[in-house]
Structures are given as C-alpha cells and as structure tokens.
Design an enzyme around this catalytic site. Structure first.
Site, short mmCIF file in Angstrom:
data_model
loop_
_atom_site.label_atom_id
_atom_site.label_comp_id
_atom_site.label_asym_id
_atom_site.label_seq_id
_atom_site.Cartn_x
_atom_site.Cartn_y
_atom_site.Cartn_z
N ASP A 170 0.61 -1.20 0.00
CA ASP A 170 -0.04 -0.09 0.03
C ASP A 170 0.91 1.31 0.01
O ASP A 170 1.18 1.90 1.03
CB ASP A 170 -0.92 0.10 1.30
CG ASP A 170 -2.10 1.16 1.16
OD1 ASP A 170 -1.87 1.77 0.20
OD2 ASP A 170 -2.82 1.22 2.30
N TRP A 171 1.38 1.72 -1.32
CA TRP A 171 2.07 2.79 -1.34
C TRP A 171 1.05 3.91 -2.17
O TRP A 171 1.16 3.78 -3.50
CB TRP A 171 3.31 2.57 -2.22
CG TRP A 171 4.40 1.60 -1.45
CD1 TRP A 171 4.42 1.35 -0.13
CD2 TRP A 171 5.59 1.39 -2.04
NE1 TRP A 171 5.65 0.82 0.17
CE2 TRP A 171 6.33 0.66 -0.93
CE3 TRP A 171 6.25 1.47 -3.18
CZ2 TRP A 171 7.67 0.38 -1.02
CZ3 TRP A 171 7.58 1.07 -3.31
CH2 TRP A 171 8.19 0.37 -2.36
N GLU A 172 0.59 4.80 -1.44
CA GLU A 172 -0.13 5.65 -1.97
C GLU A 172 0.38 7.36 -2.00
O GLU A 172 -0.31 8.12 -2.71
CB GLU A 172 -1.57 5.91 -1.22
CG GLU A 172 -2.29 4.35 -1.41
CD GLU A 172 -3.60 4.48 -0.31
OE1 GLU A 172 -4.54 5.18 -0.74
OE2 GLU A 172 -3.61 3.55 0.47
N ASN A 173 1.40 7.38 -1.46
CA ASN A 173 1.69 8.89 -1.40
C ASN A 173 2.44 9.46 -2.76
O ASN A 173 1.91 10.78 -2.62
CB ASN A 173 2.97 8.84 -0.40
CG ASN A 173 2.62 8.40 1.04
OD1 ASN A 173 2.65 7.28 1.09
ND2 ASN A 173 2.52 9.37 1.78
#
Length: 449
Positions: free
Chosen positions: A133-136
């Site tokens: 979960d990499w949303e930045n």
C-alpha cells in the site's frame, strides 16, 4: 458432412455465447473449488482477545488471519513504514527517506525490504495476498496532481541542484525522466523481491489499477462512471507493472453520498471493468486474479452498507469475474466492546448472509456449468445479472448452540434457474482447461504454467 455441420454449429455457439471475444484462461483459485473468495483485512484482534466478541467470520465463509489480525497467512498488507525505506511525505508533512525515489538508495531499500518480509511473513510457503500500500506518490509524473504535485516540485529542484547549468525546460524534462525511472525501479524491484522470497503469494499494489472516476460529486445525474480515456491510456503505459504483478487490487470503496444510488453501481462497475481489462492484458497465458478492496461500512463512517450496496460491491465483483473481494477496515471496528458488537450484529445479519449467498452461488455455477474447472462470469459485462441463490429454490439457515455456530444452505437448482444462468453467464476456464464448459483438459496449456 454431419461432422462438419456439428463443428460449424459449435463454433457458432462459441462466438454467440462469447460475443466473438476471446476469454483468457484464469489462474486457478487460491482454494480448490472456491471461485469467489471474501477476505477480512481489518484490525479486529481486540474484539476477540480483549472484548471476547467473536465476529463469526469463518461461519460466514470469510477468509481471515489468525485472531482476525490485520496481517497474517491469509492476507498481509504493507504500509509505507512496513517495507523498506519508502521515500515519501506523510499526511502530516513529515519527510521520509529522501522524499523522492531518485534521492534514496534502491539497494538500501531492497536490503531493508528483504529483512521486513522475513520478519512479517516468516512462512516461506506463504500462499495469501501480499498487498503493498504505497499511495503517497504515483510512478507516472502526470498523475502526481493535487497534493502529490510536491513530488514533481521536489524532483525539479533536485535536478536543478545537480545541473544548474541547464535551462528550465531541460531541467523539467530531466526531472520527469529521472523521477519516473526511479519510481519504476522502486515499485518493480520491490515487487520482484517479494515474489522471489514468497513465490506462492499473490502480490500487487493496492489501488492499482485506478480508474479516476470520482466525479460523481460534481456530475450528479450526468455521471456515467466511465474511466476517462486518458486514465485508461495511462494504465496501458503501466504494462511493466502489470506484467510483474501476480494479482491486482483495485478498490471499490463507497462514500455515503453514493448510498443506494445508481451512481454507486456505475462507480463500482467501471472500476472493476477497467481492472478486468488490465488483468487480461498483463500476461499471455492467463488473466491475473483480481481482488477488489471494499469496506463493509461507508468510507469515513461507521454506517453499514445497505442491502442494495452489498449487491453493488460484493455482487458486482463476483459477477464481473473477480477472484475475490477484500473487506478493509479501521481500528474503529475494535475500539470498544460496542463497536465489536456492532460489527458482529452486521455480520450475523445482512453482511454475513449476503456473503454466503454470493460465495455459494458462485460455487454452484462453477460446479454445474464449468465442471469446477472455471468460474462463471457475465456474458455481457454491462448487464445486471448477478450470481445469487434463487430465493424460490434455496434457503440460508443459521444454527447456533453454546459451542458453535454454522450456516447451512438448503435447496437445488430448478430448470428455470439453469436457464437463467445459461443465458446470462459463461465459463472462464482455469489454466489447463478449455471448452465452452471447461470440459477439455489441455496438457499444452498446463505446460505454460
């Protein structure tokens, strides 16, 4: 002559039933004879251990980790601070690991990631969902708009500091090139490392692919739900990511503004449609399994989805041919004994019963039409056909005593039920099987696996 006619008729039926579109084989389901799975990915351990409230997940055919924890053998999610040294700015404005990917050591990141994977997933035979979960930031320059524009600005300044002699135009072009190269390396190499270390897992990034069809707040009745063409084109450009993924994890979270509305179904349908499109283009041998992330409550609230919206999320996901749905939740679900009881009540009511309905219907359709060698998917993706138990033919009964609770489904398919399924659904065969009803075993296809 007779045999020629039979072959012609079979070919005609194939084209008619499949609308002339080749349907790729699917990867066999995670669990045998379970064409559609429902996962629990919420941190509700405290409900069981602290408040002694059993959410009855197993009773209602839900796959969960031990003690209903957020991460474990069934599904493990890696947030930014859990895997390697992910460069980013958090929601509070704190800087981490060089902020932008081209300003952090990929080698350092991969070494730390290796250690983190061994610690968080000690079981080498891990066979669950591995969700990063990499949303930045997003790996494509043009998709870093709004609050993510800071990564473009930082990249431009980074290039300017290294090459002060260049013109502003050249600096901007260089910044874009270097950013996208580094972002791709971070995402791709992390994925490949995880797959090398835990090869039996289902690995991918949360919210990939996205559809960017969030304009329901402004369009109102004019909302179509369709993914903008530019976003579909940008998804095509991420072929490198799809090829290295072993699963896709789009989300179908519903905000309360969409409650029980036509727009809710449009929103979910087109997000799933795009995910299924990407799943079919990622590989040549089979379509990637799609596991849609959903919430049992409306986003940013503790209000349960209506029955209509359970159909919109769970039902639509199953009918479109996804491998499963993952229910994500926040710490609020287990914050108090009352919160736990609220989740349990919903689970023992509409949520649990509907999950049993859909998972059982998907299993029956697979058994009856696809000989357990494939899953049923809509013939026409835009239709309103669903994989539901027929209420006139089936009953869902919950039995409970002092020691256990169990769900029993009683009934059988009637002729009119079979006709409905045949008219509205077709088989997507698992690897190694082919034919209208997945009745033909193919050694050639098995060798591709």
């Amino acid at each position: 002559m007779y045999h020629i006619w039979i072959k012609f008729l079979a070919a005609w039926i194939f084209l008619k039933r499949f609308n002339g579109v080749h349907v790729m084989q699917a990867k066999a389901p995670m669990y045998r004879n379970e064409p559609f799975l429902v996962f629990w990915n919420a941190p509700t351990t405290q409900c069981r251990l602290r408040y002694k409230v059993d959410l009855d997940l197993k009773t209602f055919h839900i796959v969960s980790n031990a003690n209903d924890s957020l991460s474990g053998s069934a599904v493990t999610i890696f947030y930014p601070n859990h895997l390697g040294v992910y460069p980013h700015i958090d929601d509070r404005g704190h800087f981490f690991h060089g902020i932008i990917p081209q300003n952090e050591s990929l080698t350092k990141h991969l070494n730390k990631s290796k250690s983190d994977i061994n610690r968080i997933i000690p079981l080498k035979a891990f066979h669950g969902l591995g969700v990063i979960d990499w949303e930045n930031w997003r790996p494509q320059w043009d998709r870093n708009w709004g609050s993510k524009n800071v990564y473009r600005n930082r990249s431009i300044q980074f290039a300017r500091d290294l090459h002060p002699e260049l013109s502003e135009d050249k600096i901007r072009r260089l910044a874009k090139k270097e950013y996208e190269k580094a972002a791709k390396s971070f995402m791709r190499d992390t994925l490949l490392l995880a797959e090398e270390m835990r090869p039996d897992g289902y690995w991918g990034y949360y919210l990939y692919p996205d559809c960017q069809n969030y304009d329901y707040k402004t369009k109102g009745d004019q909302y179509t739900g369709k993914c903008p063409e530019i976003e579909m084109s940008r998804n095509d450009q991420l072929l490198w990511l799809w090829r290295d993924s072993t699963a896709l994890f789009p989300n179908v979270y519903l905000e309360i503004i969409l409650r029980s509305s036509d727009n809710a179904l449009k929103f979910v349908h087109h997000r799933l449609k795009e995910a299924m499109r990407i799943a079919s283009m990622a590989r040549e041998d089979y379509a990637l399994p799609v596991f849609a992330y959903a919430r049992p409550f409306y986003a940013y609230t503790f209000e349960p989805l209506t029955q209509e919206d359970l159909v919109t999320t769970v039902g639509e996901t199953a009918a479109m041919g996804a491998a499963g749905i993952v229910f994500w939740g926040s710490m609020q679900y287990a914050s108090t004994v009352d919160s736990c009881q609220k989740v349990k009540k919903y689970m023992n009511g509409p949520l649990g019963r509907y999950i049993v309905n859909v998972t059982t219907a998907a299993k029956i359709c697979s058994r009856v039409f696809c000989r357990k060698n494939g899953r049923c998917v809509r013939k026409h993706s835009d239709s309103n056909a669903f994989l539901h138990l027929f209420p006139e033919s089936f009953r869902i009964m919950v039995y409970a005593n002092a020691t256990e609770k169990k769900v029993i489904v009683k009934g059988k398919l009637e002729l009119e039920n079979l006709i409905y399924l045949r008219e509205n659904f077709m088989c997507q065969c698992y690897q190694g099987w082919k034919g209208l009803y997945c009745e033909e075993y193919s050694i050639k296809d098995i060798r591709k696996i």
